[in-house]
Design a protein around this motif. Structure first.
Motif, PDB file in Angstrom:
ATOM      1  N   LEU A 145       0.820  -1.213   0.000  1.00 58.68           N
ATOM      2  CA  LEU A 145       0.000   0.000   0.000  1.00 58.68           C
ATOM      3  C   LEU A 145       0.852   1.261   0.000  1.00 58.68           C
ATOM      4  O   LEU A 145       0.409   2.321  -0.464  1.00 58.68           O
ATOM      5  N   ALA A 146       2.071   1.147   0.532  1.00 54.62           N
ATOM      6  CA  ALA A 146       2.985   2.291   0.546  1.00 54.62           C
ATOM      7  C   ALA A 146       3.798   2.389  -0.743  1.00 54.62           C
ATOM      8  O   ALA A 146       4.646   3.288  -0.885  1.00 54.62           O
ATOM      9  N   GLY A 147       3.562   1.467  -1.678  1.00 56.30           N
ATOM     10  CA  GLY A 147       4.290   1.490  -2.938  1.00 56.30           C
ATOM     11  C   GLY A 147       5.691   0.942  -2.841  1.00 56.30           C
ATOM     12  O   GLY A 147       6.510   1.154  -3.747  1.00 56.30           O
ATOM     13  N   PRO A 158      -1.434  -8.845  -1.854  1.00 52.67           N
ATOM     14  CA  PRO A 158      -2.447  -8.930  -2.908  1.00 52.67           C
ATOM     15  C   PRO A 158      -1.954  -8.317  -4.216  1.00 52.67           C
ATOM     16  O   PRO A 158      -1.067  -7.457  -4.233  1.00 52.67           O
ATOM     17  N   ALA A 159      -2.565  -8.761  -5.294  1.00 54.09           N
ATOM     18  CA  ALA A 159      -2.185  -8.281  -6.619  1.00 54.09           C
ATOM     19  C   ALA A 159      -2.541  -6.803  -6.781  1.00 54.09           C
ATOM     20  O   ALA A 159      -3.486  -6.312  -6.148  1.00 54.09           O
ATOM     21  N   PRO A 160      -1.817  -6.083  -7.633  1.00 46.63           N
ATOM     22  CA  PRO A 160      -2.153  -4.671  -7.876  1.00 46.63           C
ATOM     23  C   PRO A 160      -3.607  -4.470  -8.285  1.00 46.63           C
ATOM     24  O   PRO A 160      -4.208  -3.451  -7.946  1.00 46.63           O
ATOM     25  N   ARG A 161      -4.169  -5.430  -8.993  1.00 42.94           N
ATOM     26  CA  ARG A 161      -5.570  -5.319  -9.407  1.00 42.94           C
ATOM     27  C   ARG A 161      -6.484  -5.188  -8.193  1.00 42.94           C
ATOM     28  O   ARG A 161      -7.412  -4.363  -8.177  1.00 42.94           O
ATOM     29  N   PHE A 162      -6.221  -5.987  -7.164  1.00 38.92           N
ATOM     30  CA  PHE A 162      -7.051  -5.931  -5.966  1.00 38.92           C
ATOM     31  C   PHE A 162      -6.791  -4.648  -5.174  1.00 38.92           C
ATOM     32  O   PHE A 162      -7.726  -3.986  -4.718  1.00 38.92           O
ATOM     33  N   GLY A 164      -5.768  -1.857  -6.321  1.00 40.05           N
ATOM     34  CA  GLY A 164      -6.350  -0.763  -7.079  1.00 40.05           C
ATOM     35  C   GLY A 164      -7.847  -0.650  -6.852  1.00 40.05           C
ATOM     36  O   GLY A 164      -8.392   0.460  -6.751  1.00 40.05           O
ATOM     37  N   PHE A 165      -8.507  -1.808  -6.755  1.00 40.18           N
ATOM     38  CA  PHE A 165      -9.947  -1.772  -6.470  1.00 40.18           C
ATOM     39  C   PHE A 165     -10.212  -1.152  -5.108  1.00 40.18           C
ATOM     40  O   PHE A 165     -11.147  -0.361  -4.951  1.00 40.18           O
ATOM     41  N   LEU A 166      -9.397  -1.506  -4.104  1.00 39.77           N
ATOM     42  CA  LEU A 166      -9.586  -0.924  -2.779  1.00 39.77           C
ATOM     43  C   LEU A 166      -9.509   0.598  -2.840  1.00 39.77           C
ATOM     44  O   LEU A 166     -10.307   1.309  -2.202  1.00 39.77           O
ATOM     45  N   ALA A 167      -8.559   1.118  -3.602  1.00 38.04           N
ATOM     46  CA  ALA A 167      -8.421   2.566  -3.714  1.00 38.04           C
ATOM     47  C   ALA A 167      -9.627   3.179  -4.421  1.00 38.04           C
ATOM     48  O   ALA A 167     -10.161   4.214  -3.984  1.00 38.04           O
ATOM     49  N   ARG A 168     -10.087   2.537  -5.494  1.00 33.57           N
ATOM     50  CA  ARG A 168     -11.239   3.075  -6.230  1.00 33.57           C
ATOM     51  C   ARG A 168     -12.522   2.975  -5.430  1.00 33.57           C
ATOM     52  O   ARG A 168     -13.382   3.864  -5.483  1.00 33.57           O
TER      53      ARG A 168
END
Length: 308
Positions: A145-147, A158-162, A164-168
């Motif tokens: 999450l901190a990159g 978790p995968a970036p896809r997941f 990214g969904f959390l952020a959206r």
């Protein structure tokens, strides 16, 4: 599909909703669902496969989900051991000294806890899309999450896809029933992944029934809090588990990538592993529930073969 028994059982001062399918004289399979999901997260097709294979099947709503009691977590916090105690209460209520236990995600950690601490209660163990109950995922999540890059000593985040969904999803509206359902359907879509077809109708039905069937849908978030508490009872070696164990994991799991399942299988003596190409972190792909049900059934038969 109608349950033979649908009833509340007591676990301490909590009431848990449970359902039993099939012939009560048949060997029992206890299905333990994952985070924030009631018993209906186990699809009817999966239950049917087990019943048709000569098993009685019990699924239940965890505390804070479905028709079961909700808890004020700030006043009465609970742990994985408490959720495992609920599963034992379900077995006791049905008069079962033991059962074949199948757990998905957080339910897999509960299954590990039962098999390690109460081995006589677990005839066989099937662990689906889960990781070692003693592995703390917090540091890997925090770095992702901190990159920051992953720590080689951690299981993968978790995968970036997941992520990214959390952020959206933080900006997605949740003021109406339709909006809440839409967010949940999109979450299931992300968890399913792109490799296998996504059964959107089944995901919508599950999301609607989960929302409509709970007195307090927000209470299910308590599972995340409970799952993060790393108590000493979770740190016992998985080599203590003696039940015939099958680990089922998908190659496209965006929440718990494949090394999580491989780590479980490596730590349990004589565990077998079934890797399903394309499977994500859900049962919401056509044909997948029956396939998983047949794998659980085959593992229960392994116990009979080893005892003969």
């Amino acid at each position: 599909m109608a349950a033979i028994d649908g009833t509340y059982i007591q676990s301490g001062n909590l009431r848990l909703w449970s359902e039993r399918f099939g012939d009560s004289r048949d060997p029992a399979v206890l299905l333990v669902m994952g985070t924030s999901t009631p018993g209906i997260g186990w699809p009817d097709e999966l239950v049917d496969a087990l019943v048709q294979g000569g098993r009685q099947v019990i699924r239940f709503d965890h505390r804070d989900t479905g028709r079961s009691s909700c808890v004020d977590f700030a006043v009465h916090p609970y742990t994985l051991a408490d959720m495992a105690g609920d599963a034992i209460a379900v077995l006791d209520a049905y008069g079962l000294t033991s059962a074949h236990v199948a757990g998905a995600s957080l339910g897999g950690a509960i299954g590990q806890w039962l098999a390690a601490h109460h081995p006589a209660r677990v005839a066989t163990l099937t662990l689906i899309m889960t990781g070692p109950m003693g592995a703390d995922a917090g540091p890997a999540w925090a770095r992702a999450l901190a990159g920051q890059g992953p720590d080689p000593a951690d299981l993968p985040p978790p995968a970036p896809r997941f992520l990214g969904f959390l952020a959206r999803s933080a900006a997605m509206p949740r003021t109406t029933r339709a909006e809440l359902v839409a967010v949940n359907v999109e979450l299931w879509r992300v968890l399913n992944g792109d490799a296998l077809p996504f059964d959107e109708r089944a995901a919508r039905r599950l999301s609607e029934e989960t929302l409509d069937g709970s007195a307090d849908p927000a209470a299910a978030l308590n599972h995340d809090l409970a799952g993060r508490v790393m108590t000493s009872d979770r740190l016992v070696p998985l080599s203590l588990i003696t039940a015939p164990t099958l680990v089922v994991h998908g190659t496209e799991d965006p929440l718990r990538p494949l090394p999580h399942g491989e780590a479980v299988a490596a730590q349990i003596q004589h565990a077998r592993m079934e890797v399903i190409p394309g499977m994500g972190h859900s049962f919401l792909s056509p044909g997948l529930p029956r396939r998983i049900g047949e794998l659980i059934l085959a593992n229960t038969e392994r116990r009979a073969a080893e005892m003969s």
